[in-house]
Design a protein around this motif. Sequence first.
Motif, short mmCIF file in Angstrom:
data_model
loop_
_atom_site.label_atom_id
_atom_site.label_comp_id
_atom_site.label_asym_id
_atom_site.label_seq_id
_atom_site.Cartn_x
_atom_site.Cartn_y
_atom_site.Cartn_z
N MET A 185 0.85 -1.17 0.00
CA MET A 185 0.00 0.00 0.00
C MET A 185 0.89 1.24 0.00
N LYS A 186 0.55 2.23 -0.81
CA LYS A 186 1.35 3.43 -0.91
C LYS A 186 1.28 4.25 0.37
N ILE A 187 2.34 5.03 0.58
CA ILE A 187 2.42 5.87 1.77
C ILE A 187 1.29 6.90 1.80
N ALA A 188 0.85 7.39 0.63
CA ALA A 188 -0.24 8.36 0.58
C ALA A 188 -1.53 7.75 1.14
N LYS A 189 -1.79 6.49 0.82
CA LYS A 189 -2.99 5.83 1.36
C LYS A 189 -2.87 5.67 2.87
N LEU A 190 -1.69 5.29 3.35
CA LEU A 190 -1.49 5.12 4.79
C LEU A 190 -1.69 6.44 5.53
N ASN A 191 -1.16 7.53 4.97
CA ASN A 191 -1.35 8.84 5.60
C ASN A 191 -2.82 9.22 5.64
N ARG A 192 -3.51 8.94 4.56
CA ARG A 192 -4.93 9.30 4.50
C ARG A 192 -5.74 8.46 5.48
N VAL A 193 -5.44 7.18 5.59
CA VAL A 193 -6.12 6.32 6.56
C VAL A 193 -5.79 6.80 7.98
N GLY A 194 -4.54 7.19 8.20
CA GLY A 194 -4.15 7.73 9.50
C GLY A 194 -4.93 8.99 9.85
N ALA A 195 -5.12 9.88 8.87
CA ALA A 195 -5.89 11.10 9.10
C ALA A 195 -7.33 10.76 9.45
N LEU A 196 -7.90 9.77 8.78
CA LEU A 196 -9.27 9.37 9.09
C LEU A 196 -9.36 8.79 10.50
N ILE A 197 -8.38 8.00 10.90
CA ILE A 197 -8.39 7.44 12.26
C ILE A 197 -8.32 8.55 13.30
N ILE A 198 -7.46 9.56 13.07
CA ILE A 198 -7.39 10.71 13.99
C ILE A 198 -8.74 11.40 14.06
N ASP A 199 -9.37 11.63 12.90
CA ASP A 199 -10.67 12.28 12.88
C ASP A 199 -11.73 11.44 13.60
N LEU A 200 -11.70 10.13 13.41
CA LEU A 200 -12.67 9.26 14.08
C LEU A 200 -12.47 9.27 15.59
N ILE A 201 -11.24 9.44 16.05
CA ILE A 201 -11.00 9.57 17.49
C ILE A 201 -11.63 10.86 18.01
N PHE A 202 -11.43 11.97 17.30
CA PHE A 202 -12.06 13.24 17.70
C PHE A 202 -13.59 13.13 17.67
N ILE A 203 -14.12 12.49 16.63
CA ILE A 203 -15.57 12.32 16.52
C ILE A 203 -16.09 11.47 17.68
N SER A 204 -15.37 10.42 18.00
CA SER A 204 -15.80 9.53 19.10
C SER A 204 -15.76 10.26 20.44
N LEU A 205 -14.77 11.11 20.65
CA LEU A 205 -14.72 11.90 21.88
C LEU A 205 -15.91 12.85 21.96
N ALA A 206 -16.19 13.54 20.85
CA ALA A 206 -17.34 14.46 20.83
C ALA A 206 -18.64 13.69 21.05
N TYR A 207 -18.77 12.54 20.40
CA TYR A 207 -19.96 11.70 20.55
C TYR A 207 -20.15 11.28 22.00
N THR A 208 -19.07 10.87 22.66
CA THR A 208 -19.15 10.44 24.05
C THR A 208 -19.61 11.57 24.95
N LEU A 209 -19.07 12.77 24.72
CA LEU A 209 -19.50 13.92 25.51
C LEU A 209 -20.98 14.23 25.30
N ILE A 210 -21.42 14.22 24.06
CA ILE A 210 -22.82 14.50 23.74
C ILE A 210 -23.72 13.40 24.31
N PHE A 211 -23.33 12.16 24.12
CA PHE A 211 -24.14 11.00 24.53
C PHE A 211 -24.38 11.01 26.04
N ASN A 212 -23.42 11.49 26.82
CA ASN A 212 -23.56 11.52 28.28
C ASN A 212 -24.60 12.51 28.75
N PHE A 213 -25.01 13.45 27.90
CA PHE A 213 -25.99 14.44 28.30
C PHE A 213 -27.40 14.14 27.78
#
Length: 146
Positions: free
Chosen positions: A1-29
Amino acid sequence: MKIAKLNRVGALIIDLIFISLAYTLIFNFIPEEWLTTTQQYGWVLQTGTLLYYGTFLVYFLLFDFTNSGDSPGKELLKLQTRDMSGQKLERKRSIKRTLLKLVSMIICPVSALLYLFGEGEFSLHDAYFNTSVFPQGKPVKNHLFN
């Protein structure tokens, strides 16, 4: 797999972590009585699932409005979303791209396999809108042919 794909998948994983944190905060209320399974339009939908996809949509739309479609994950990995001529996306096109990205996330197994094992570096939403994700500051021509 090319490095560009790995970087892009890495960026998505970072974004999904941020989304999951926001979701957890919202879900608790959310009141507990709202967290039941509801039947709507013949589908049984879990409130939490709808909330997660809603959080996903708001997260990416926020960066479509404020940062030309470049999310924190892309910023941290020094990536940028551009059209194939290297220009920033217009807001309307970026929003439509995000909506298609959400649809492709819902059908994730298919779109992920096409992206990971396909010939090019395009995702479904990139192929449809003629866009891609490039390293910041690197000319489009160099990115496409290296």
